[in-house]
Enzyme design. Structure first.
Site, PDB file in Angstrom:
ATOM      1  CG  LEU A 106      20.335  -4.861  31.697  1.00 11.11           C
ATOM      2  CD1 LEU A 106      18.971  -5.480  31.959  1.00 11.11           C
ATOM      3  CD2 LEU A 106      21.123  -4.781  33.003  1.00 11.11           C
ATOM      4  CD  GLU A 152       6.583  12.914  18.294  1.00  4.58           C
ATOM      5  OE1 GLU A 152       7.464  12.728  19.156  1.00  4.58           O
ATOM      6  OE2 GLU A 152       6.466  12.179  17.287  1.00  4.58           O
ATOM      7  CE1 TYR A 206     -14.362  11.618   5.342  1.00  8.43           C
ATOM      8  CE2 TYR A 206     -14.348  11.449   2.945  1.00  8.43           C
ATOM      9  CZ  TYR A 206     -14.436  12.210   4.095  1.00  8.43           C
ATOM     10  OH  TYR A 206     -14.595  13.572   4.002  1.00  8.43           O
ATOM     11  CB  ILE A 216      -0.975   0.007   1.198  1.00 11.74           C
ATOM     12  CG1 ILE A 216      -1.927   1.202   1.101  1.00 11.74           C
ATOM     13  CG2 ILE A 216      -0.254  -0.055   2.535  1.00 11.74           C
ATOM     14  CD1 ILE A 216      -3.133   1.109   2.022  1.00 11.74           C
ATOM     15  N   GLY A 273       3.111   4.221  10.613  1.00 10.50           N
ATOM     16  CA  GLY A 273       1.735   4.086  11.089  1.00 10.50           C
ATOM     17  C   GLY A 273       1.233   5.331  11.796  1.00 10.50           C
ATOM     18  CD  GLU A 297      -0.968   1.220   8.880  1.00 10.35           C
ATOM     19  OE1 GLU A 297       0.197   1.653   8.726  1.00 10.35           O
ATOM     20  OE2 GLU A 297      -1.939   1.638   8.224  1.00 10.35           O
TER      21      GLU A 297
END
Length: 380
Positions: free
Chosen positions: A338, A368, A234, A124, A364, A243
């Site tokens: 670690l 923010e 939409y 996509i 995705g 997603e």
């Protein structure tokens, strides 16, 4: 903490997925990382045992099964086996909603059998060089010319951009209408005028091919319109919650794998005559991360239940996405610390997990942007 969202049939699917990843993916991790792309053959092998496109109707090879718990299991087992990223999540978590839910019967007959078998890899294309999270700001156009759309524009950061056979392209069919003039048009990658640019050299997730795409007078039949013309924005907003939940599931699974590796390392690595896990500072760090992982898992599991119930809101998905990925980064970074100097050596899996984790807070929708979506819902 024992999870309560799965049924007995999910356990069988988990075994199938784990066996597949251990046999077909994990042994090729270094090879695919070096090549910057996974082997196409692994897709058809996955399709042959039902690991792709199970949402599709049975007549097209699917199971007509809409249960996001299976999506979660596939993602979890990929991470649990130390396998590198293959675009199964893109195919199942994101594109199934479009390919099954928005296509016509004629399109289903054309595309879904290959989608399920792994012979048709779908991407996509949303992001552009000048428009990332701002989908309304895209500049790729699709001008109607009789029975065809003529596409012009450029896309970037496209996952499976090189392997894909079909690209669901976000384009403006009515440029003057802003987000109300956006449509989704499926472009076969052998169409004249469509080309792939450079394969992007990323910090992490190197085996998941990511490409730049170019459209120069690409003529696509109007029968390749997915969904309604000028309703693409939409359609995208409807499918984005799933997603973002998929990304959150990756975050939990990645953090779990990092902690497992770190606990093992802390038991075996010795300093000053004792395992490093015996030191209180390290023991407390692992305890803190394990508790945060349990909390994150409960949160994300509840979102999985909500999406199955048709109740997951955009704001809830945004919250899961940003909180899980930020917590993932905190955990993975601490796990690398670690490991000491060995954590900075690429032959150690924790180094790859750390590199792969960074993008989770970006794609995705950035952290923010996710916070802004939630804030707007609160009236700000």
């Amino acid at each position: 903490m024992r999870r309560k969202i799965f049924e007995p049939e999910h356990a069988q699917f988990r075994e199938t997925a784990r066996d597949f990843f251990l046999k077909e993916c994990a042994p090729h991790a270094a090879e695919w990382e070096a090549a910057g792309i996974s082997d196409r053959a692994v897709w058809t092998k996955a399709g042959a045992i039902g690991l792709l496109g199970w949402e599709a109707p049975e007549q097209y090879g699917g199971l007509d099964l809409k249960d996001f718990r299976y999506n979660a299991i596939l993602t979890e087992e990929m991470h649990a086996t130390g396998s590198v990223g293959v675009g199964f999540g893109l195919q199942n978590d994101i594109l199934s909603s479009y390919m099954v839910g928005l296509t016509t019967d004629e399109q289903k007959a054309r595309w879904l059998p290959g989608f399920v078998s792994g012979d048709l890899i779908v991407a996509i294309a949303m992001s552009e060089p000048g428009a990332g999270s701002d989908l309304a700001g895209i500049s790729t156009t699709a001008r109607r010319d009789g029975d065809y759309y003529v596409l012009n524009g450029a896309k970037t950061f496209i996952s499976s951009g090189y392997l894909s056979d079909l690209v669901l392209t976000v384009a403006k069919t009515d440029p003057a209408a802003g987000h109300r003039g956006v449509s989704l048009i499926a472009v076969e990658t052998d169409t004249p005028g469509f080309s792939r640019g450079r394969k992007l050299d990323k910090i992490g997730q190197k085996s998941a091919d990511t490409a730049e795409l170019s459209y120069q007078d690409v003529r696509v039949p109007v029968t390749n319109l997915v969904g309604e013309e000028n309703r693409g924005f939409y359609h995208l907003m409807r499918n984005l919650p799933a997603e973002r939940l998929g990304i959150a599931i990756h975050a939990v699974a990645s953090a779990r794998r990092a902690i497992e590796l770190t606990v093992e390392y802390a038991h075996n690595r010795k300093a000053f005559g004792q395992p490093i896990g015996n030191f209180q500072v390290n023991r407390h760090a692992i305890a803190d991360m394990t508790t945060k992982l349990d909390v994150m898992q409960v949160y994300v599991d509840r979102c999985v239940e909500a999406v199955n119930e048709g109740e997951l809101t955009g704001e809830e998905a945004a919250g899961a996405k940003f909180w899980a990925t930020e917590t993932q980064w905190e955990i993975v970074d601490r796990c690398l610390q670690l490991h000491g100097g060995y954590g900075y050596v690429n032959e150690y899996e924790i180094a790859r997990i750390w590199r792969d984790a960074r993008v989770q807070r970006l794609y995705g929708g950035t952290t923010e942007i996710m916070k802004d979506l939630i804030g707007r819902k609160l009236g700000f």
